[in-house]
Design an enzyme around this catalytic site. Structure first.
Site, PDB file in Angstrom:
ATOM      1  N   LYS A 172     -52.128 -17.479   8.761  1.00 32.58           N
ATOM      2  CA  LYS A 172     -53.240 -18.161   9.141  1.00 32.58           C
ATOM      3  C   LYS A 172     -54.122 -18.874   7.855  1.00 32.58           C
ATOM      4  CE  LYS A 172     -57.027 -18.203  12.952  1.00 32.58           C
ATOM      5  NZ  LYS A 172     -57.379 -17.610  14.213  1.00 32.58           N
TER       6      LYS A 172
ATOM      7  N   ASP B   7     -63.704 -10.490  25.492  1.00 28.91           N
ATOM      8  CA  ASP B   7     -63.135 -11.809  25.819  1.00 28.91           C
ATOM      9  C   ASP B   7     -61.831 -11.848  26.208  1.00 28.91           C
ATOM     10  OD1 ASP B   7     -63.361 -14.432  26.091  1.00 28.91           O
ATOM     11  OD2 ASP B   7     -63.122 -15.101  23.971  1.00 28.91           O
TER      12      ASP B   7
ATOM     13  N   VAL C 111     -51.927 -22.285  11.657  1.00 28.72           N
ATOM     14  CA  VAL C 111     -51.367 -21.073  11.257  1.00 28.72           C
ATOM     15  C   VAL C 111     -49.892 -21.571  11.195  1.00 28.72           C
ATOM     16  CG1 VAL C 111     -50.381 -18.957  12.659  1.00 28.72           C
ATOM     17  CG2 VAL C 111     -52.646 -19.761  13.229  1.00 28.72           C
TER      18      VAL C 111
END
EC number: 2.7.11.1
Length: 344
Positions: free
Chosen positions: A106, A200, A91
């Site tokens: 990215k 997550d 990135v």
């Protein structure tokens, strides 16, 4: 305003590309403090992109900013210093030459993505985020690719990972933790309303904007599930809920468990079920073997205990997380004026 679909062909197979408007994962690793400048006053995550003061974002004939719809190549950007490194690429801080708009670029290597067999996962991440525009969700403005690489034009989060700040301070105080809980609850209510489960949530997947506002990133494990019921195992060990460890069907309530674990970690400095071995961690999660140090305020203990329930249906709903007395008493959440208008 209706957004124009990105007309790039998807670089893998014959599937058409998803919309160019979405949010994608960004793991920003910083070694030096951020010094805001005129060029780093970037857009807020749920509004149209804005350039630095005195500079204008170029628009097309329909009035839509070019960063959202234009076909880009790498030559359209000035590449700055690296912000982070990952398994599939890097990135970089970047500036679009025409508009001087600051972004995080990215760069993913096709060969590595193909080697690991995650083409579908990458495409899924883009598809999931195609319509998620919220002040506490990192935004993807556009993407393009060449023969060897795929480039994601991301919102730049100047203060980097929440994980890095937690490492420096070891724990957060009540105000900062409650603010994060309110931001997360609001963003996840938005996701769940669109049938998106993150699955997550953890400090490494949360970034910080210029004023310290939270930005949910890394939707690598997320899923758009119309039925909101899945059985696959994923996520980070310390944050896995009992139903996923036990291989049972799960739904959006896995995110409630995750934010309960996060709240504990922010206040204590480590996850609640952390153990010397994986098996012991699994055992403690399934038994909900929850112990609080004396330093954790009673109000926070009440909130965490209501989120970390073995039965998913008993977990405190997100709306009640935002309205919880401890959150209400301690949160200092501040949104940009434009964001306040959009979520009103």
């Amino acid at each position: 305003m209706a957004q124009k679909e990105n007309s790039y062909p998807w670089p893998y197979g014959r599937q058409t590309a998803p919309s160019g408007l979405s949010t994608l994962p960004q793991r920003v690793l910083r070694k030096e403090p951020v010094t805001p400048s005129a060029l780093v006053l970037m857009s807020r995550s749920n509004v149209q992109p804005t350039a630095a003061p005195g500079q204008k974002v170029m628009e097309n004939s329909s009035g839509t900013p070019d960063i959202l719809t234009r076909h880009f190549t790498i030559d359209d950007f000035e590449i700055g210093r690296p912000l982070g490194k990952g398994k599939f690429g890097n990135v970089y801080l970047a500036r679009e030459k025409k508009s001087h708009f600051i972004v995080a670029l990215k760069v993913l290597f096709k060969s590595q993505i193909e080697k690991e067999g995650v083409e579908h996962q990458l495409r899924r991440e883009i598809e999931i985020q195609a319509h998620l525009h919220h002040p506490n969700i990192l935004r993807l403005y556009n993407y393009f690719y060449d023969r060897r690489r795929i480039y994601l034009i991301l919102e730049y989060a100047p203060r980097g990972e929440l994980y890095k700040e937690l490492q420096k301070s070891c724990t957060f105080d009540e105000q900062r933790t409650a603010t994060i809980m309110e931001e997360l609850a609001d963003a996840l209510m938005y996701c769940h309303g669109k049938k998106v489960i993150h699955r997550d949530i953890k400090p490494e997947n949360l970034l910080l904007g210029l004023k310290g506002e939270l930005k949910i990133a890394d939707f690598g494990w997320s899923v758009h599930a119309p039925s909101l019921r899945r059985k696959t195992m994923c996520g980070t060990l310390d944050y896995l809920p009992p139903e996923m460890i036990e291989g049972r069907m799960h739904n959006e309530k896995v995110d409630l468990w995750c934010i309960g674990v996060l709240c504990y970690e922010l206040l204590v400095g480590n996850p609640p079920f952390e153990s010397a071995s994986h098996n012991e961690t699994y055992r403690r999660i399934v038994k909900v073997d929850l112990k609080f140090p004396a330093s954790v305020p009673m109000g926070a203990q009440d909130l965490i205990s209501k989120l970390l329930r073995h039965n998913p249906s008993e977990r405190l709903p997100l709306a009640q997380v935002s309205a919880h007395p401890w959150v209400r008493a301690n949160s200092r959440r501040v949104l940009p004026p434009s964001a306040l208008q959009s979520v009103a």
